[in-house]
Write an enzyme that holds these catalytic residues in place. Structure first.
Site, PDB file in Angstrom:
ATOM      1  N   CYS A 233       0.843  -1.202   0.000  1.00  9.91           N
ATOM      2  CA  CYS A 233       0.000   0.000   0.000  1.00  9.91           C
ATOM      3  C   CYS A 233       0.884   1.259   0.000  1.00  9.91           C
ATOM      4  O   CYS A 233       1.464   1.593  -1.034  1.00  9.91           O
ATOM      5  CB  CYS A 233      -0.965  -0.035   1.178  1.00  9.91           C
TER       6      CYS A 233
ATOM      7  N   HIS B  81      -3.471  -5.330   0.278  1.00  5.53           N
ATOM      8  CA  HIS B  81      -2.904  -5.810   1.547  1.00  5.53           C
ATOM      9  C   HIS B  81      -2.942  -7.338   1.582  1.00  5.53           C
ATOM     10  O   HIS B  81      -3.908  -7.927   2.086  1.00  5.53           O
ATOM     11  CB  HIS B  81      -3.705  -5.252   2.732  1.00  5.53           C
TER      12      HIS B  81
ATOM     13  N   GLU C  65      -1.540  -9.366   3.477  1.00  6.24           N
ATOM     14  CA  GLU C  65      -1.451  -9.950   4.828  1.00  6.24           C
ATOM     15  C   GLU C  65      -2.807 -10.376   5.375  1.00  6.24           C
ATOM     16  O   GLU C  65      -2.898 -11.282   6.212  1.00  6.24           O
ATOM     17  CB  GLU C  65      -0.786  -8.955   5.796  1.00  6.24           C
TER      18      GLU C  65
END
Length: 561
Positions: A398, A525, A527
């Site tokens: 990001c 993202h 994750e």
């Protein structure tokens, strides 16, 4: 529907989220389908406008919900996909009631906390519990509800009352209450103290809820006489007093619960003993023990704004852990405050500056995670430049991707004032701009949020190979700035390749630097979708590259093995 309610007492931050997730894991291991709900008694509508320093990271769901980080724990532990309605806040409840009042739905009644707010809470819980979250049809067998904060907090009172009413309406066979409490040890005396838990349970019972199980948090295992005392004064069977003492890693918590037969106590209370199987936690046990026995570690430099509170990057840390374990490595994260790398810090705090640069140079790979605001940006740019010029594996997420674009424009294109509109509205070379559809007046839920598709522009890019999909990937987003489409041509001519774009072709989603061991920036993202046993592809690529094993891994994929 069967409900398991997790409440907390004495102090916050005891690990109710991990306890709730672990209970879900054990029930899943018994063959039951599990969903979960997190209740946050704060007045915010959602977690989206809160600083990570205030409440830890903001976890983003597929549907764009910005929610509490505990929902990330649920998704990772249970391997489910939750919705924004699985996170209930005081703000959401009051907003829904006030919207009804404005429409006249209450037919002239005086709108009150009881029954209108409490009914709204009960209705919300019962409707959300029916939403399937595990990819199968039909509702789950058990809904695990975690009530945030501690019993006695003034803001959680309407929820306590609603849950008391819910327990009465669904009946004792469908409701199990587990109270998480602290058993402190006073340094001088060395005795395990039960009085705080006694007071906490007394307050809970005064509010109309009686715990069926106690989950006692302590540094060391509970002594037998402590259990006897708790049972006597808290009105809970000794067999139902669970001890969640400190363990080497949180994957041991479901095993702790299983070893104390927590599942039998819960299943008995919920009248599910006849349909549940003995818990199969073989894979979970293997994972926990594997992590304990790892000796070789990999050094990762995490360069960010919020490094003072590790919960600010909880999902990033978990994704690194998942990737490292897949590579039989232990993660050693060197937290570097981005501002410590800056030239100004060399003047004001030379020791901190030298220490930060030493940690960066000793790292085997560099990760710049997401964030907002201009603090530390110069330091992040220096970290990206260092990784690019010294062939150190780099992953920018990001803001980390936008940083790498700014750095490349300045260092390679010679645009010294290249910047993002977020940090300099008047920059002559805006390489990162505000999204055209974004709101400049409202912050909540105005970003590009949730799961979006990224199309790979070339099937042989590193990212597509890591995802094992030459065409596309679906990942979660949370941003309001993006790479300026007008500068893509000149950046690509200079060597930076944008290998992933959205379906319109105008939003840049993935960049790579050919010829570099691993230099990847992503606007999304990754994750948030990483799971134990199923690590995020990009985090895996970063760790493999740090050890020089990426090419061998990718060639195996190309050969179809």
């Amino acid at each position: 529907m069967k409900y398991v309610l997790i409440t907390g007492g004495v102090v916050s931050g005891l690990g109710k989220g991990v306890t709730a997730s672990s209970i879900g894991v054990v029930l899943q291991a018994c063959g039951l389908r599990v969903t979960s709900i997190k209740i946050d008694p704060y007045l915010n509508t959602d977690a989206g406008t809160m600083s990570p320093f205030e409440h830890g990271e903001v976890f983003v769901l597929d549907d764009g919900g910005e929610v509490d980080l505990d929902l990330g724990n649920y998704e990772r532990f249970l391997d489910v996909t939750l919705t924004k309605d699985n996170n209930i806040t005081t703000g959401k409840i009051y907003q829904s009631v006030l919207d009804k009042e404005r429409k006249g739905d209450y037919l002239g009644k005086t709108v009150q906390v009881v029954p209108h707010i409490t009914n709204a809470i009960k209705d919300w819980i019962e409707s959300v519990a029916l939403i399937p979250v595990d990819g199968k049809e039909g509702p789950a067998d058990v809904c695990v509800i975690e009530l945030g904060g501690t019993v006695g907090d003034i803001e959680s009172m309407p929820f306590i009352e609603a849950l008391r009413q819910l327990s009465f309406s669904v009946g004792p066979d469908n409701f199990c209450l587990i109270h998480v409490s602290l058993i402190p040890v006073l340094g001088v005396v060395g005795e395990q103290k039960t009085k705080p838990t006694q007071h906490s349970v007394r307050e809970l019972r005064a509010l109309g809820l009686t715990p069926h199980l106690l989950a006692c948090r302590s540094a060391q295992p509970l002594l037998d006489n402590t259990k006897v005392k708790l049972s006597q004064f808290c009105h809970v069977e000794a067999a139902n007093i669970l001890n969640i003492h400190d363990v080497p890693n949180i994957w041991h918590v479901p095993l702790l619960l299983r070893n104390q037969n927590a599942h039998l106590s819960i299943l008995k209370q919920l009248n599910l003993l006849s349909i549940a199987a003995p818990p199969d936690l073989e894979a979970w046990t293997r994972r926990a023990e594997t992590f304990d026995n790892l000796t070789d570690s990999v050094r990762i430099a995490m360069v960010g704004k919020y490094v003072g509170l590790t919960d600010s990057y909880l999902s990033v840390v978990k994704a690194l852990l998942h990737a490292c374990i897949a590579c039989s490595l232990k993660p050693t994260i060197d937290w570097i405050a981005a501002s410590d790398l800056e030239d100004d810090t060399a003047q004001s705090a030379p020791e901190a500056h030298a220490a930060a640069w030493k940690r960066l140079r000793n790292a085997e790979c560099v990760l710049v995670p997401g964030g907002f605001g201009d603090r530390g940006v110069c330091g992040m740019i220096l970290a990206a430049k260092y990784a690019r010029e010294n062939n150190v594996p780099y992953l920018g997420i990001c803001l980390g991707m936008q940083i790498s674009v700014i750095e490349y424009a300045r260092s390679v294109l010679g645009l010294e004032k290249a910047n993002s509109h977020e940090f300099d509205e008047d920059t002559p070379d805006p390489v990162v701009i505000f999204m055209p559809e974004g709101s400049r007046t409202h912050m909540g839920s105005t970003m590009r949020l949730g799961s979006r598709r990224t199309l790979f522009q070339t099937p042989d890019c590193v990212t597509s190979k890591l995802y094992c999909n030459p065409h596309y990937v679906d990942e979660r987003h949370r941003h309001r700035y993006e790479v300026n489409p007008d500068v893509i041509g000149v950046l690509e001519e200079a060597g930076l390749k944008f290998v992933g774009k959205d379906e319109t072709g105008k939003r840049m989603e993935v960049l790579e630097l050919p010829g570099h061991p691993f230099y990847v920036g992503v606007q999304f993202h990754p994750e948030f979708k990483s799971r134990p046993g199923k690590p995020s592809a990009l985090f895996l690529g970063l760790i493999l590259s740090a050890r020089g094993k990426l090419e061998a891994y990718l060639s195996r994929y190309q050969n179809g093995s």
